[in-house]
Write an enzyme that holds these catalytic residues in place. Structure first.
Site: not given
Length: 263
Positions: A8, A10, A42-43, A190
């Protein structure tokens, strides 16, 4: 033998100032020498992640938009978007909540009707590719999800409890950060994206390492024998992983990789 590392961004690979962990770029050529693939999950949108990695973007594969969009070396490997009915249901639900701002996320840009949201996400801290529009309704091309930021102060989890029952059955909701939530298609996350790449590259969970800190990372943990939640993750997320790494502010991802691979 480790063949795949997924992290990931952040709260995980990035510190709280949104900077890549020191020493990370020195690792990339050494991983490549060993035939180990590194994937960012990541989103966030692909253009924002591309900016983070700059000239190193060709050395990583990118899972963007919580698994709805996968890119490697500029090639689109996978995409799954939402239809107009699903998007409208999400926008209607968000509109019914006070002090919540929606963001319509697509492959290569995000749409907002808020000048404040536009300026926040287009700023160097996030460097999103943004479009300011009068209305989010009617925009459907390549849209992956409706994200939202809550300003009420009640917190993302409380917002989740209120919003989740308002969404249709084929749409999910996940907490993706402090005050941030993401809708998405059921089955698109994810973890499913990591599984797609494992199948494509003939890599098993036993050969996979993943790192994450939020609820939108939890599905990845089941795809890896070496699943690490960050020390800064909430307890509910830490309990889903097999191991706990150090803090994102201490470059824990890089430290764990070096330890695992004796680099």
């Amino acid at each position: 033998m480790i063949k795949l590392i997924v992290s990931d961004m952040d709260g995980t690979l990035l510190n709280d100032e949104k900077k890549i962990a020191p020493g990370f770029y020195d690792l990339l050529p050494r991983l490549k020498e060993r035939g180990i693939r590194f994937v960012v999950a990541s989103g966030r949108q692909y253009p924002s992640l591309k900016q983070d990695f700059a000239e190193h973007i060709r050395d990583v594969a990118v899972i963007a938009e919580n698994g709805a969009f996968i890119v490697e070396d500029g090639r689109e490997l996978y995409f799954r978007g939402m239809n107009e009915k699903q998007l409208n249901c999400c926008l209607d639900a968000v509109a019914a909540m006070p002090e919540v701002e929606p963001l319509l996320c697509a492959k290569y840009c995000a749409y907002t009707s808020s000048r404040e949201m536009y300026e926040l996400l287009a700023a160097p801290k996030f460097h999103y590719e943004m479009r300011l529009v009068d209305s989010l309704y009617g925009i459907t091309k390549d849209v992956t999800k409706v994200s939202l930021i809550e300003y009420s102060g009640v917190g993302a989890e409380a917002c989740y409890q209120k919003l989740a029952p308002m969404l249709p059955e084929d749409v999910t909701l996940v907490v993706s950060g402090d005050g941030c939530l993401d809708t998405g298609l059921k089955g698109v996350h994810k973890g499913a994206a990591v599984a797609q790449l494992q199948k494509m590259w003939n890599i098993t969970p036993e050969e996979t390492v993943v790192f994450g800190d939020q609820f939108n990372d939890v599905e990845m943990f089941s795809q890896a024998a070496y699943s690490y939640a960050m020390e800064n993750a909430v307890p509910q997320v830490r309990r889903q992983a097999r191991f706990v790494a150090g803090s994102n502010n201490d470059g824990a991802v890089v430290k764990v990789i070096r330890e695992l691979l004796a680099l």
